[in-house]
Structure formats: C-alpha cells, structure tokens
Design a protein around this motif. Structure first.
Motif, PDB file in Angstrom:
ATOM      1  N   MET A   1       0.849  -1.191   0.000  1.00 22.73           N
ATOM      2  CA  MET A   1       0.000   0.000   0.000  1.00 22.73           C
ATOM      3  C   MET A   1       0.882   1.237   0.000  1.00 22.73           C
ATOM      4  O   MET A   1       1.647   1.474   0.930  1.00 22.73           O
ATOM      5  N   SER A   2       0.831   2.021  -1.061  1.00 19.24           N
ATOM      6  CA  SER A   2       1.628   3.238  -1.162  1.00 19.24           C
ATOM      7  C   SER A   2       0.775   4.445  -0.805  1.00 19.24           C
ATOM      8  O   SER A   2      -0.397   4.522  -1.173  1.00 19.24           O
ATOM      9  N   ARG A   3       1.373   5.355  -0.077  1.00 18.99           N
ATOM     10  CA  ARG A   3       0.689   6.611   0.247  1.00 18.99           C
ATOM     11  C   ARG A   3       1.591   7.755  -0.172  1.00 18.99           C
ATOM     12  O   ARG A   3       2.749   7.806   0.214  1.00 18.99           O
ATOM     13  N   ILE A   4       1.093   8.645  -0.974  1.00 22.65           N
ATOM     14  CA  ILE A   4       1.853   9.828  -1.343  1.00 22.65           C
ATOM     15  C   ILE A   4       1.399  10.952  -0.417  1.00 22.65           C
ATOM     16  O   ILE A   4       0.365  11.582  -0.631  1.00 22.65           O
ATOM     17  N   LEU A   5       2.167  11.167   0.660  1.00 25.86           N
ATOM     18  CA  LEU A   5       1.807  12.217   1.604  1.00 25.86           C
ATOM     19  C   LEU A   5       2.201  13.582   1.068  1.00 25.86           C
ATOM     20  O   LEU A   5       1.650  14.598   1.462  1.00 25.86           O
TER      21      LEU A   5
ATOM     22  N   ASP B   1       5.481   3.720   1.630  1.00 22.89           N
ATOM     23  CA  ASP B   1       4.941   2.450   1.164  1.00 22.89           C
ATOM     24  C   ASP B   1       4.908   1.481   2.339  1.00 22.89           C
ATOM     25  O   ASP B   1       5.938   1.277   3.000  1.00 22.89           O
ATOM     26  N   ILE B   2       3.747   0.920   2.620  1.00 25.61           N
ATOM     27  CA  ILE B   2       3.608  -0.064   3.694  1.00 25.61           C
ATOM     28  C   ILE B   2       3.249  -1.398   3.076  1.00 25.61           C
ATOM     29  O   ILE B   2       2.172  -1.560   2.498  1.00 25.61           O
ATOM     30  N   ASP B   3       4.167  -2.342   3.159  1.00 30.13           N
ATOM     31  CA  ASP B   3       3.981  -3.683   2.627  1.00 30.13           C
ATOM     32  C   ASP B   3       3.819  -4.633   3.804  1.00 30.13           C
ATOM     33  O   ASP B   3       4.793  -4.979   4.477  1.00 30.13           O
ATOM     34  N   GLN B   4       2.570  -5.007   4.071  1.00 31.75           N
ATOM     35  CA  GLN B   4       2.219  -5.822   5.233  1.00 31.75           C
ATOM     36  C   GLN B   4       2.637  -5.081   6.515  1.00 31.75           C
ATOM     37  O   GLN B   4       1.971  -4.143   6.909  1.00 31.75           O
ATOM     38  N   ASP B   5       3.747  -5.466   7.135  1.00 32.11           N
ATOM     39  CA  ASP B   5       4.110  -4.836   8.403  1.00 32.11           C
ATOM     40  C   ASP B   5       5.428  -4.068   8.347  1.00 32.11           C
ATOM     41  O   ASP B   5       5.972  -3.691   9.373  1.00 32.11           O
ATOM     42  N   ILE B   6       5.954  -3.827   7.141  1.00 31.41           N
ATOM     43  CA  ILE B   6       7.199  -3.082   6.974  1.00 31.41           C
ATOM     44  C   ILE B   6       6.918  -1.829   6.145  1.00 31.41           C
ATOM     45  O   ILE B   6       6.340  -1.906   5.055  1.00 31.41           O
TER      46      ILE B   6
ATOM     47  N   ARG C   1       5.925  -2.799  11.926  1.00 31.75           N
ATOM     48  CA  ARG C   1       6.876  -3.406  12.858  1.00 31.75           C
ATOM     49  C   ARG C   1       8.326  -3.023  12.570  1.00 31.75           C
ATOM     50  O   ARG C   1       9.205  -3.280  13.395  1.00 31.75           O
ATOM     51  N   ALA C   2       8.592  -2.437  11.413  1.00 28.76           N
ATOM     52  CA  ALA C   2       9.930  -1.947  11.091  1.00 28.76           C
ATOM     53  C   ALA C   2       9.797  -0.919   9.978  1.00 28.76           C
ATOM     54  O   ALA C   2       8.868  -0.990   9.154  1.00 28.76           O
TER      55      ALA C   2
END
Length: 270
Positions: free
Chosen positions: A1-5, A12-17, A53-54
């Motif tokens: 999931m990418s977010r352009i703030l 970019d949040i891929d699962q928990d990283i 988580r990281a």
C-alpha cells in the motif's frame, strides 16, 4: 500500500514493513521547507501505525540527503523563524523534528544511506535506530562550513555513539568521511554492498519478533542510555510490567514451546 503524503516523501507499507523514501532526487534530496514538513508528517503518521513493525528510511536518486537547501530556504527569512520556533511545551522545533521524531516512533527505524549524507541529512540518519550504508557514501557534519552549528537534534543523537572529542572534531572541521570510516567511528551499524537489501532482510527479522518487545526495547534504551542507575532500573520494571503476560508475550512463549504458527498481533502496549 503506497501513500503519497507529498511529492517530497513517499510512504509504502507492505504488510508490516514501511519504506519511507526522501523524494527530491533532482536536488539530492536536499531539505527545503516542503521537505521539512513532509518528513515530520510521515514520522507522526508512522508513530500511530500499530501494524508497522519496522521502517526503512532511504533516499531516491544518487544521494540519501545532501543537507539543507540553503538557497531555497534563504529566499524567505521567515523560514528560519518557522524552523527554529518552539511553540507551547514542545520539546523540539521543526528543524529538529526531522531527526528527533524518529526516536518517538515505536517501530525500529533503519536508515539506508548512499551517495551523500551531509548536514541535516546526517542528522536525519542519526535519528534512526540503525544506519546501513555503502562503503563510499560520504558523510559530513557540514554546518560549520556555513558558519553554523548542527541544530537538527544531533546534540541528542550523536552523544550516544561517539566520544565528545570526536564529536567536537567532526563538528568544528566539517570534514567529509566515508562509510568505512563512519563504521570505524561507530556512526553506522553496517557497511554493505547493497544496504537496502540488507535493511529489508533485517526489517523482516525484526518484524518476526513480538512488536511489543521490540518497541519496549527501543524505548528502554532511548530513555536510559544516559540516565542514572535508578532511572534506568525503574524503566526496566515499568516497561516489563506493560508487556508481561500480555497477548504478544504469551504468543512469543507459545512460538518457542510448540506452537510456531501463532501470529503476533499488532503492537498493543506502546
């Protein structure tokens, strides 16, 4: 999931990283006012993301960050007032937030540097929990070159890594040094041929541990590294009480005693 703030920082949040990318490559990711605001915004966003988580913090293009965009920021003298203002009871101002706020994010932060890591860019990296770099990355506490002192939280973060005489030398001379020398001085965690790949592997390792224990470990050392024995021991007890016998601690026990498939829940206590 990418977010352009913003167009300055990609998240970019891929699962928990989470991967945070400084994104001003045509200017070597130098810090203008939109960049200051964007970095602060993403750090505050990630502080609230319990599933993360990281975090990997890196720079697009040929450099991690070349420091302050003096020309851009100097166009309006009010910008310096905005950077240095500390309204209310805040502990840090906007200039300091870009480095200091990463310490307040419960998840561990891994800065990945390459190319140039100068001035404010170096102070951003120092705010991370770990620094992975290429051997030829060039570092500098560059502020004295401009007749200034470092003012983006280095007085807090640098003292945890090196002795005072070396801190004074690097600050007063503004000399450049390589990733290899940075490792020898204790300023970076790892020198790698591919620091981003190693950071991703390390992030996955951290993500496999109890997120409550990892976050509590980060907070424990950030609060006690320069504290008295009494304060340090009090923090140990306080944090252990928060995680002992809670869900993720029970899952950690189960994973080591015959139930390896039990999944940790999102961070719960910090």
């Amino acid at each position: 999931m990418s977010r352009i703030l913003s167009d300055r920082v990609l998240l970019d949040i891929d699962q928990d990283i989470a991967t945070v990318t400084l994104h001003r490559p045509d200017k070597y990711n130098s810090l203008d006012m939109p960049m200051f605001n964007a970095i602060t915004r993403v750090a505050k966003t990630l502080k609230k993301e319990r599933k993360v988580r990281a975090i990997i913090l890196n720079g697009a293009g040929e450099a991690f960050c070349s420091g302050l965009d003096v020309k851009s920021v100097s166009k309006n003298p009010v910008n310096f007032l905005k950077l240095l203002a500390k309204p209310g009871r805040r502990i840090s101002n906007l200039a300091q937030d870009v480095g200091y706020l990463w310490r307040d994010v419960p998840a561990p932060v891994i800065a990945v540097t390459h190319g140039y890591c100068f001035g404010g860019g170096f102070q951003i990296a120092l705010g991370a929990d770990f620094r992975f770099t290429t051997a030829d990355c060039q570092f500098s506490i560059m502020e004295s070159k401009w007749g200034l002192i470092p003012d983006m939280s280095l007085s807090v973060t640098l003292r945890e890594l090196i002795p005072i005489d070396l801190a004074k030398e690097l600050t007063m001379t503004a000399r450049q040094f390589s990733g290899e020398e940075a490792r020898a001085m204790g300023l970076v965690s790892r020198v790698c041929a591919d620091p981003l790949a190693e950071a991703q592997e390390f992030a996955r390792e951290l993500a496999g541990r109890s997120p409550d224990a990892v976050a509590a470990s980060k907070l424990l050392f950030n609060r006690t590294w320069s504290a008295t024995d009494k304060v340090a021991l009090d923090w140990e007890t306080r944090l252990q009480k928060k995680i002992l016998a809670r869900t993720n601690q029970r899952i950690a026990v189960a994973r080591n005693t015959g139930e390896p498939d039990r999944e940790f829940q999102d961070r719960r206590v910090l």
